[in-house]
Design a protein around this motif. Sequence first.
Motif, PDB file in Angstrom:
ATOM      1  N   ARG A  46     -12.209   7.575  -7.907  1.00  0.00           N
ATOM      2  CA  ARG A  46     -11.291   7.094  -6.860  1.00  0.00           C
ATOM      3  C   ARG A  46     -10.433   8.231  -6.323  1.00  0.00           C
ATOM      4  N   LEU A  47      -9.926   9.088  -7.226  1.00  0.00           N
ATOM      5  CA  LEU A  47      -9.058  10.175  -6.795  1.00  0.00           C
ATOM      6  C   LEU A  47      -9.795  11.186  -5.937  1.00  0.00           C
TER       7      LEU A  47
ATOM      8  N   ASP B  36      -6.012  10.366   1.519  1.00  0.00           N
ATOM      9  CA  ASP B  36      -5.165   9.241   1.119  1.00  0.00           C
ATOM     10  C   ASP B  36      -4.343   9.657  -0.103  1.00  0.00           C
ATOM     11  N   GLN B  37      -3.012   9.594  -0.002  1.00  0.00           N
ATOM     12  CA  GLN B  37      -2.143  10.091  -1.070  1.00  0.00           C
ATOM     13  C   GLN B  37      -1.551   9.001  -1.959  1.00  0.00           C
ATOM     14  N   GLN B  38      -1.936   7.746  -1.787  1.00  0.00           N
ATOM     15  CA  GLN B  38      -1.228   6.665  -2.469  1.00  0.00           C
ATOM     16  C   GLN B  38      -1.355   6.697  -3.981  1.00  0.00           C
ATOM     17  N   HIS B  39      -2.405   7.309  -4.541  1.00  0.00           N
ATOM     18  CA  HIS B  39      -2.571   7.358  -5.992  1.00  0.00           C
ATOM     19  C   HIS B  39      -2.136   8.697  -6.592  1.00  0.00           C
TER      20      HIS B  39
ATOM     21  N   ARG C 252     -10.628  11.518   1.781  1.00  0.00           N
ATOM     22  CA  ARG C 252     -10.087  10.692   2.861  1.00  0.00           C
ATOM     23  C   ARG C 252      -8.687  11.109   3.286  1.00  0.00           C
TER      24      ARG C 252
ATOM     25  N   LEU D 145     -12.421  10.566  -4.064  1.00  0.00           N
ATOM     26  CA  LEU D 145     -12.646   9.923  -2.773  1.00  0.00           C
ATOM     27  C   LEU D 145     -11.364   9.909  -1.942  1.00  0.00           C
ATOM     28  N   ASP D 146     -10.222   9.637  -2.599  1.00  0.00           N
ATOM     29  CA  ASP D 146      -8.941   9.658  -1.892  1.00  0.00           C
ATOM     30  C   ASP D 146      -8.651  11.040  -1.323  1.00  0.00           C
ATOM     31  N   THR D 147      -9.014  12.092  -2.078  1.00  0.00           N
ATOM     32  CA  THR D 147      -8.807  13.457  -1.596  1.00  0.00           C
ATOM     33  C   THR D 147      -9.619  13.718  -0.335  1.00  0.00           C
TER      34      THR D 147
ATOM     35  N   ASN E  51       0.847  -1.167   0.000  1.00  0.00           N
ATOM     36  CA  ASN E  51       0.000   0.000   0.000  1.00  0.00           C
ATOM     37  C   ASN E  51       0.894   1.232   0.000  1.00  0.00           C
ATOM     38  N   TYR E  52       0.335   2.382   0.236  1.00  0.00           N
ATOM     39  CA  TYR E  52       1.102   3.623   0.238  1.00  0.00           C
ATOM     40  C   TYR E  52       2.316   3.510   1.162  1.00  0.00           C
TER      41      TYR E  52
END
Length: 246
Positions: A168-169, A177-180, A175, A171-173, A18-19
Motif C-alpha cells: 500500500r505504501l 498520496d501522503q495519507q499513510h 500516486r 502504491l501511495d508513493t 481521508n487525508y
Amino acid sequence: MRKSRCTHFLCPGNLLCNYSIYAEFNAFKVLESVQPIRAEDVVLGQYEGYTEDPTVPKDSKTPTFAAVVLRINNERWDGVPFILKAGKALNSRKAEIRVQFKDVPGDIFKCNKHGRNEFVIRLQPSEAMYMKLMVKQPGLEMSTTQSELDLSYQQRYQGIAIPEAYERLILDTIRGDQQHFVRRDELKVAWEIFTPLLNRIDNGEIKPNTYTPGSRGPKEADELAARVGYRQTHGYIWIPPSLRTD
C-alpha cells in the motif's frame, strides 16, 4: 509503525476522514501531550540463549523485549494508561491494538470472574476486529461465558486480495498520496518522547530481565500491566474463523 498505529487510534478524526490537515494536526497534538516516560513504567527483557548466538557478544545487554506505559495529558485520555509491548521469541507473533473496558459497577451476574470486555483490532496476521464480551450462556442456568462479535477480513471479504502494508505504501508513493505517511513535525515529537529513554538504556541505567523463549516475556511486564490497571484474561483464546472446526 507502532507509534503511527497508536496515534491513528487515539484520534478518531483520523479514522473518519481521508487525508486532511485536521487529522494530521490531531496526531501531532496527541504525541505532544504524552508525558515523559518514567523508569518505573518501563520493563526490558532479553530471552535466555540470546548471547549464545555467535554474532552476539557474550556480555550483551541488548534488549529483545520492551514494555512501556505511556500517559497522555489531555482531556480525552487523562488517567488512561497506554501499554506498548514488543519482543522477540515470544509465545505468538501478532500486532494488535487492544482496548480493555473497566469493570461495570454492581456485578450482579458475577461477570468479573471471567475477565473484562475488550475491543481488539488485529493488524496481523489474520486481520480482524472483534469484541470480546460476556454473554449469558444458553440454557436455564443464569451463568455467563466469554464470546465475541467478530469481523474477520478473510472470512467476510473472500476472494479480495488484502495488500500487505508496504504494498500500500509503495502504491501511495507512486500516486503521490501522503495519507499513510508521518508528517515531519509528528516524527520529530515522537522521537522526543523516546530519545531520553533510549539514552538511559544505552547508559545502562535500565537493565533487561531474563525470560524464557516461547513465553509472554518477563513476568515483570505482566506485573507492570497489572499495576496500571490491566487485567489479563485467563482461559480465553481468540481463534480466527478460518481455523475453527465448529
